[in-house]
Design a protein around this motif. Structure first.
Motif, mmCIF file in Angstrom:
data_model
loop_
_atom_site.group_PDB
_atom_site.id
_atom_site.type_symbol
_atom_site.label_atom_id
_atom_site.label_comp_id
_atom_site.label_asym_id
_atom_site.label_seq_id
_atom_site.Cartn_x
_atom_site.Cartn_y
_atom_site.Cartn_z
ATOM 1 N N PHE A 27 22.300 121.377 57.477
ATOM 2 C CA PHE A 27 21.694 119.649 57.267
ATOM 3 C C PHE A 27 21.689 120.399 56.336
ATOM 4 O O PHE A 27 21.526 119.638 55.180
ATOM 5 C CB PHE A 27 20.744 119.392 57.907
ATOM 6 C CG PHE A 27 21.086 118.288 57.617
ATOM 7 C CD1 PHE A 27 22.340 116.809 57.945
ATOM 8 C CD2 PHE A 27 19.519 117.293 56.912
ATOM 9 C CE1 PHE A 27 20.889 115.647 57.300
ATOM 10 C CE2 PHE A 27 19.173 116.043 56.923
ATOM 11 C CZ PHE A 27 20.252 115.265 57.138
ATOM 12 N N LYS A 28 20.509 120.715 55.808
ATOM 13 C CA LYS A 28 20.049 121.201 54.490
ATOM 14 C C LYS A 28 20.752 121.561 53.007
ATOM 15 O O LYS A 28 21.015 120.636 52.077
ATOM 16 C CB LYS A 28 18.915 122.054 54.430
ATOM 17 C CG LYS A 28 17.629 121.225 55.104
ATOM 18 C CD LYS A 28 16.792 121.828 54.787
ATOM 19 C CE LYS A 28 16.163 123.637 54.772
ATOM 20 N NZ LYS A 28 15.132 124.395 54.651
ATOM 21 N N ALA A 29 21.825 121.706 53.939
ATOM 22 C CA ALA A 29 22.901 122.865 52.567
ATOM 23 C C ALA A 29 24.440 121.307 52.628
ATOM 24 O O ALA A 29 24.436 121.688 51.714
ATOM 25 C CB ALA A 29 23.485 124.009 53.401
ATOM 26 N N ARG A 47 15.364 123.550 45.242
ATOM 27 C CA ARG A 47 14.233 123.792 45.218
ATOM 28 C C ARG A 47 14.007 123.328 45.393
ATOM 29 O O ARG A 47 12.962 122.821 46.606
ATOM 30 C CB ARG A 47 14.291 123.858 43.727
ATOM 31 C CG ARG A 47 14.213 124.697 43.059
ATOM 32 C CD ARG A 47 13.823 125.899 41.388
ATOM 33 N NE ARG A 47 14.343 124.439 40.500
ATOM 34 C CZ ARG A 47 13.765 124.246 39.718
ATOM 35 N NH1 ARG A 47 12.427 123.780 40.108
ATOM 36 N NH2 ARG A 47 14.315 123.253 38.879
ATOM 37 N N PHE A 48 14.248 121.611 45.570
ATOM 38 C CA PHE A 48 14.130 120.567 45.776
ATOM 39 C C PHE A 48 13.476 120.822 48.045
ATOM 40 O O PHE A 48 12.425 120.120 48.517
ATOM 41 C CB PHE A 48 14.438 119.285 45.788
ATOM 42 C CG PHE A 48 14.085 118.080 47.102
ATOM 43 C CD1 PHE A 48 12.697 117.342 45.715
ATOM 44 C CD2 PHE A 48 14.698 117.634 48.046
ATOM 45 C CE1 PHE A 48 13.026 116.548 46.458
ATOM 46 C CE2 PHE A 48 14.020 116.273 48.558
ATOM 47 C CZ PHE A 48 12.996 115.658 47.902
ATOM 48 N N LEU A 49 14.960 121.272 48.491
ATOM 49 C CA LEU A 49 15.026 120.931 49.839
ATOM 50 C C LEU A 49 13.995 123.124 50.320
ATOM 51 O O LEU A 49 14.519 122.901 51.684
ATOM 52 C CB LEU A 49 16.614 121.325 50.682
ATOM 53 C CG LEU A 49 17.099 119.687 49.913
ATOM 54 C CD1 LEU A 49 18.475 119.331 50.754
ATOM 55 C CD2 LEU A 49 15.562 119.353 51.252
ATOM 56 N N ARG A 133 9.002 114.676 51.058
ATOM 57 C CA ARG A 133 10.111 114.991 51.402
ATOM 58 C C ARG A 133 10.791 115.415 53.292
ATOM 59 O O ARG A 133 11.116 114.438 52.969
ATOM 60 C CB ARG A 133 10.311 116.515 50.309
ATOM 61 C CG ARG A 133 11.847 116.857 50.461
ATOM 62 C CD ARG A 133 11.400 118.613 50.298
ATOM 63 N NE ARG A 133 9.862 119.219 51.187
ATOM 64 C CZ ARG A 133 8.797 120.543 51.058
ATOM 65 N NH1 ARG A 133 9.772 120.721 49.639
ATOM 66 N NH2 ARG A 133 7.983 120.998 51.659
ATOM 67 N N ASN A 134 9.507 115.958 53.357
ATOM 68 C CA ASN A 134 9.665 115.837 55.247
ATOM 69 C C ASN A 134 10.373 115.081 56.176
ATOM 70 O O ASN A 134 11.209 115.134 56.663
ATOM 71 C CB ASN A 134 8.418 117.168 55.080
ATOM 72 C CG ASN A 134 8.101 118.151 54.725
ATOM 73 O OD1 ASN A 134 9.194 119.032 54.204
ATOM 74 N ND2 ASN A 134 6.991 118.720 55.193
#
Length: 386
Positions: A27-29, A47-49, A133-134
């Motif tokens: 999902f992050k990718a 970097r953000f994730l 962010r989380n």
């Protein structure tokens, strides 16, 4: 250019690749790949994730919104206290200069902002300690409302690229809002304003910045200067109750002809809706066009009405007349009602036990069908008849 690209996508609605669920790493990718298509640098997105984690407390908070199941009288009495009114008056004096500027530049009354400031964070005292962010990534990954939160991740990435948000340390509300008046990243990009003149937009620590930015949001949502938003009224014992509700708007002269009177002062010569939050025997208000802006800020009917009413109280209005409304339904009963209404083909926005605008409209339609006073206030008798 990155700012313009992200803003364009936010304005256009949910981004194209609306995915949710599945593997967290995958999902992050996918978020990184989509960020690149929006014009953000891959390194910035990665970097953000990099340290993003799912937050179970965010999901629990998202599911646990039972406070909105309370009726208007109960909810408003819990949120509005003499102490809050006194604090609002004190903050009005303390931040007088920025309120004067806001009123002159944008036409947003100070009492409207003071009410939001009080309800959102108790004048900045309780801003939330969820990692922003989380929270956003967790809610976007969750498949309940991903279309609301996924675009905000890319807006937060843009703030990170600017140096205005540290993804590891920035905290706020469970739904991703930041600062004293709780603004989402997209709102910060579009409406963040420097109110104290230090060259920065510090929504967590600077009341002038937060208030001017919040006012900019309201202005962008269509607030009309020098017009009221809500007024308590007295209604006659008998009238066509089916005309009440947010879906009907009539000239104030029409309401006056039906016997609706201002409890204090005179009716504004504007189109208005008659709001009966607890039916024909409870409190009654006329909602003017600026009241619509409240629903752009928050979708909860009881919250919106309470915030709008509290603003009038800060401005000097008297305590509303609670009347003698018929007993309402519990959250479980509202859910049963919603299920019955859904079975009849009504869109009530889901059976969540919350008496929102869609459920009220469906209740009103069924009251009309059954030959009952169509005041949109569900009772045990109505539930039994359905």
């Amino acid at each position: 250019m990155r700012v313009l690209t992200v803003l364009a996508m936010l304005a256009a609605g949910p981004v194209a690749a609306q995915t949710c669920g599945g593997s967290w790493s995958a999902f992050k990718a996918g978020l990184v790949d989509e960020a690149v298509t929006l014009g953000l640098e891959r390194d910035v997105a990665e970097r953000f994730l990099a340290n993003a984690q799912q937050d179970a407390d965010v999901l629990r908070a998202d599911r646990a919104q039972g406070v909105f199941q309370r009726d208007f009288v109960d909810f408003s009495r819990r949120l509005i206290s003499n102490n809050r009114i006194e604090n609002a008056q004190a903050q009005s004096q303390r931040q007088d200069a920025i309120f004067d500027r806001i009123e002159a530049e944008l036409g947003i009354p100070r009492e409207v902002l003071l009410a939001f400031w009080a309800f959102e964070t108790d004048f900045g005292a309780v801003q939330g300690n969820f990692n922003t962010r989380n929270a956003l990534v967790t809610l976007a990954h969750d498949c309940r409302r991903p279309e609301l939160f996924r675009p905000q991740i890319f807006a937060a990435m843009e703030l990170f690229a600017r140096g205005d948000l540290n993804p590891d340390t920035t905290t706020g509300a469970w739904a991703g809002e930041i600062g004293m008046v709780q603004m989402l990243p997209g709102d910060i990009i579009e409406n963040g304003r420097d109110g104290d003149g230090d060259g920065q937009v510090s929504l967590k620590t600077s009341p002038p910045d937060a208030l001017l930015s919040g006012a900019s949001v309201l202005s962008s949502l269509g607030w009309v200067p020098n017009q009221p938003w809500l007024q308590e009224v007295v209604v006659p014992d008998a009238m066509d109750w089916s005309l009440s509700g947010t879906e009907t708007r009539l000239p104030a002269s029409d309401w006056a002809a039906m016997g609706v009177q201002a409890r204090d002062g005179t009716l504004a010569q504007l189109p208005a809706s008659l709001i009966l939050p607890m039916g024909r025997n409870g409190p009654a208000f006329l909602a003017y066009p600026n009241f619509d802006v409240y629903f752009e800020w928050n979708q909860s009917f009881v919250y919106v009405l309470t915030a709008a009413y509290f603003a009038t109280r800060i401005g000097g209005a008297q305590v509303y007349d609670a009347g003698n409304p018929a007993p309402g339904l519990s959250g479980d009963q509202i859910q049963q009602l919603q299920e019955k209404l859904q079975a009849r083909g009504y869109d009530v926005g889901g059976a969540d036990g919350i008496l929102g605008a869609k459920t009220r409209a469906a209740v009103q339609a069924e009251q009309q069908r059954l030959g009952l006073p169509a005041d949109a206030w569900p009772t045990a008798s109505l539930l039994a008849q359905l």
